[in-house]
Design an enzyme around this catalytic site. Sequence first.
Site, PDB file in Angstrom:
ATOM      1  N   ASP A 203      59.011  50.181  39.000  1.00 43.30           N
ATOM      2  CA  ASP A 203      57.802  50.243  38.172  1.00 43.30           C
ATOM      3  C   ASP A 203      57.294  51.677  38.176  1.00 43.30           C
ATOM      4  O   ASP A 203      57.485  52.416  39.160  1.00 43.30           O
ATOM      5  CB  ASP A 203      56.719  49.321  38.756  1.00 43.30           C
ATOM      6  N   ASP A 205      54.294  52.689  38.347  1.00 47.78           N
ATOM      7  CA  ASP A 205      53.037  52.908  39.064  1.00 47.78           C
ATOM      8  C   ASP A 205      53.181  52.724  40.573  1.00 47.78           C
ATOM      9  O   ASP A 205      52.193  52.585  41.280  1.00 47.78           O
ATOM     10  CB  ASP A 205      51.954  51.966  38.510  1.00 47.78           C
ATOM     11  N   TRP A 265      54.219  38.912  31.025  1.00 45.16           N
ATOM     12  CA  TRP A 265      54.204  39.182  32.459  1.00 45.16           C
ATOM     13  C   TRP A 265      54.658  37.962  33.278  1.00 45.16           C
ATOM     14  O   TRP A 265      54.257  36.832  33.000  1.00 45.16           O
ATOM     15  CB  TRP A 265      52.787  39.584  32.895  1.00 45.16           C
ATOM     16  N   GLU A 268      60.359  37.316  35.942  1.00 51.08           N
ATOM     17  CA  GLU A 268      61.692  37.939  35.823  1.00 51.08           C
ATOM     18  C   GLU A 268      62.251  38.362  37.179  1.00 51.08           C
ATOM     19  O   GLU A 268      63.464  38.277  37.413  1.00 51.08           O
ATOM     20  CB  GLU A 268      61.658  39.128  34.849  1.00 51.08           C
ATOM     21  N   ASP A 269      61.363  38.742  38.100  1.00 50.37           N
ATOM     22  CA  ASP A 269      61.843  39.154  39.428  1.00 50.37           C
ATOM     23  C   ASP A 269      62.240  37.924  40.256  1.00 50.37           C
ATOM     24  O   ASP A 269      63.208  37.966  41.015  1.00 50.37           O
ATOM     25  CB  ASP A 269      60.799  40.017  40.146  1.00 50.37           C
ATOM     26  N   MET A 295      50.150  51.520  44.788  1.00 50.82           N
ATOM     27  CA  MET A 295      50.212  51.300  43.326  1.00 50.82           C
ATOM     28  C   MET A 295      48.963  51.916  42.701  1.00 50.82           C
ATOM     29  O   MET A 295      47.869  51.757  43.239  1.00 50.82           O
ATOM     30  CB  MET A 295      50.275  49.803  42.980  1.00 50.82           C
ATOM     31  N   HIS A 298      45.328  49.591  38.091  1.00 49.17           N
ATOM     32  CA  HIS A 298      45.363  49.517  36.621  1.00 49.17           C
ATOM     33  C   HIS A 298      45.037  48.111  36.171  1.00 49.17           C
ATOM     34  O   HIS A 298      45.133  47.143  36.933  1.00 49.17           O
ATOM     35  CB  HIS A 298      46.749  49.924  36.097  1.00 49.17           C
ATOM     36  N   ARG A 300      45.727  44.902  33.386  1.00 46.66           N
ATOM     37  CA  ARG A 300      46.877  44.333  32.657  1.00 46.66           C
ATOM     38  C   ARG A 300      46.976  45.008  31.291  1.00 46.66           C
ATOM     39  O   ARG A 300      45.968  45.222  30.621  1.00 46.66           O
ATOM     40  CB  ARG A 300      46.666  42.829  32.483  1.00 46.66           C
TER      41      ARG A 300
HETATM   42  N1  UDH Z   1      54.934  48.408  32.055  1.00 51.10           N
HETATM   43  C1  UDH Z   1      54.670  49.452  31.165  1.00 51.10           C
HETATM   44  N2  UDH Z   1      53.869  49.214  30.104  1.00 51.10           N
HETATM   45  C2  UDH Z   1      53.297  48.001  29.880  1.00 51.10           C
HETATM   46  C3  UDH Z   1      53.568  46.981  30.789  1.00 51.10           C
HETATM   47  C4  UDH Z   1      54.361  47.200  31.878  1.00 51.10           C
HETATM   48  O1  UDH Z   1      55.146  50.558  31.327  1.00 51.10           O
HETATM   49  O2  UDH Z   1      52.585  47.871  28.866  1.00 51.10           O
HETATM   50  C5  UDH Z   1      55.921  48.636  33.130  1.00 51.10           C
HETATM   51  C6  UDH Z   1      55.457  49.638  34.171  1.00 51.10           C
HETATM   52  O3  UDH Z   1      56.573  50.262  34.736  1.00 51.10           O
HETATM   53  C7  UDH Z   1      54.782  48.726  35.156  1.00 51.10           C
HETATM   54  C8  UDH Z   1      55.749  47.566  35.169  1.00 51.10           C
HETATM   55  O4  UDH Z   1      56.144  47.427  33.825  1.00 51.10           O
HETATM   56  O5  UDH Z   1      54.602  49.324  36.401  1.00 51.10           O
HETATM   57  C9  UDH Z   1      55.180  46.248  35.699  1.00 51.10           C
HETATM   58  O6  UDH Z   1      53.985  45.919  35.016  1.00 51.10           O
HETATM   59  P1  UDH Z   1      52.586  45.835  35.787  1.00 51.10           P
HETATM   60  O7  UDH Z   1      52.323  47.131  36.442  1.00 51.10           O
HETATM   61  O8  UDH Z   1      51.534  45.359  34.844  1.00 51.10           O
HETATM   62  O9  UDH Z   1      52.918  44.734  36.856  1.00 51.10           O
HETATM   63  P2  UDH Z   1      52.044  44.410  38.121  1.00 51.10           P
HETATM   64  O10 UDH Z   1      52.855  43.543  38.970  1.00 51.10           O
HETATM   65  O11 UDH Z   1      50.909  43.556  37.496  1.00 51.10           O
HETATM   66  O12 UDH Z   1      51.431  45.618  38.711  1.00 51.10           O
HETATM   67  C10 UDH Z   1      49.732  43.587  38.065  1.00 51.10           C
HETATM   68  C11 UDH Z   1      48.723  43.474  36.971  1.00 51.10           C
HETATM   69  C12 UDH Z   1      47.413  43.958  37.491  1.00 51.10           C
HETATM   70  C13 UDH Z   1      46.360  43.103  36.993  1.00 51.10           C
HETATM   71  C14 UDH Z   1      45.382  42.855  38.107  1.00 51.10           C
HETATM   72  C15 UDH Z   1      44.379  41.895  37.703  1.00 51.10           C
HETATM   73  N3  UDH Z   1      43.603  41.547  38.840  1.00 51.10           N
HETATM   74 MN    MN Z   2      51.575  47.656  38.376  1.00 51.55          MN
END
Ligand code: UDH
Ligand code: MN
Length: 354
Positions: A203, A205, A265, A268-269, A295, A298, A300
């Site tokens: 990812d 971030d 979202w 997939e993992d 991380m 950020h 959603r």
């Molecule tokens: N990603 C992008 N652009 C997007 C969506 C996802 O670049 O529009 C990529 C990016 O590499 C990201 C990864 O996909 O780090 C995973 O997406 P994510 O960072 O949204 O996944 P995460 O597991 O989701 O961090 C947490 C969402 C946070 C919301 C918290 C609400 N309480």
């Molecule tokens: Mn993330």
Amino acid sequence: MFRTAKMIRKLFCFLVALILLRLVFLAKVFINSKDSFLTSTAIQYLLANGNYTFSWRVKETEDRKVSQGTTHMPASMNKTLGPCTDPPPNLVGPLRVEFNLSLTLEEVRKEISRPLQEGGRYKPPDCVAIQKVAIIIPFRNRHEHLIQWLYYVHPILMRQQLDYGVYVINQDGDGLFNRAKLMNTGYVEALKQYDYDCFVFSDVDLFPLDDRNIYKCFDNPRHLSVAVDKFNFILPYGTIFGGVSSFFKNQFLKTNGFSNTYWGWGGEDDDMYKRTIFRGMSISRPDSQTGRYKMIVHNRDLHNEVNPENAEKVGHAETTMDEDGINSLKYTVKEIVKDALYTFITVDIQAPAS
Ligand code: UDH
Ligand code: MN
């Protein structure tokens, strides 16, 4: 009488001088013709071997003449490098990562790109890397995160002495996001660029907080981001496989890569975790100190909302994995841009409208 003898002697000396001059001239012509022989064979060699620069080729041809056929590389390529030590010698262990969100891409290029080759490629200068690693980042509209990632992670990867390249796989358009399909695409596109044997999916971030967490491959597929600050530095559940993972090429092919069908979202993992287990492999992980991550906080993203259908799909992973993956992947490349710090590949992955 005496005068005639003197004149004859003078004439003789003049003739000798003339002959000597002629000899010098002939010798020069001979030497020049030898030079031009070398040059012309060098040009033939040049035409037959399209990959080297002209000056190297000329030198190589000359070297080959004196060394009777042994292959000589240019001096700069001639030193035989030993394998890099494992573990790498310059790791520092735990790291402080404080984001400076005002950093610009240009500033990062200035500070980081000197040891890199175009497209974000690196090879350790004084040893042969233990693995050739493609770092694949699924991406859309997270430029401010990418700048931080490049700034912090490139120096870590260099210290880890990997032969690596960074591939940012940018989803075109604003349809539903599909992280796993982008990662499959990154696998295929990176292999078109270089003969990678290991693939790290990350990812954009996520930032390792310990450089002993090597971005390479292991005997089993690896989950690297085991202790993320967002989850209070513990695994939220035992089978989680998201964030940062690594696969040898043959491990990735065993699972048929990721599923291409997880839009939006989630899931997939977990699907990939099941594929890995179903193919008789297990998940390897670093310890919870080495595997610490930060991380960027950020929200959603738009067009990547939680998709409730995804959780249900995970239940069918075993029956679908043979037909859904690398062997069914369809996409079109819209653009490839080689920045100093990364290769940016924009792809149309036929996303459904969100
Ligand atoms: N990603 C992008 N652009 C997007 C969506 C996802 O670049 O529009 C990529 C990016 O590499 C990201 C990864 O996909 O780090 C995973 O997406 P994510 O960072 O949204 O996944 P995460 O597991 O989701 O961090 C947490 C969402 C946070 C919301 C918290 C609400 N309480
Ligand atoms: Mn993330």
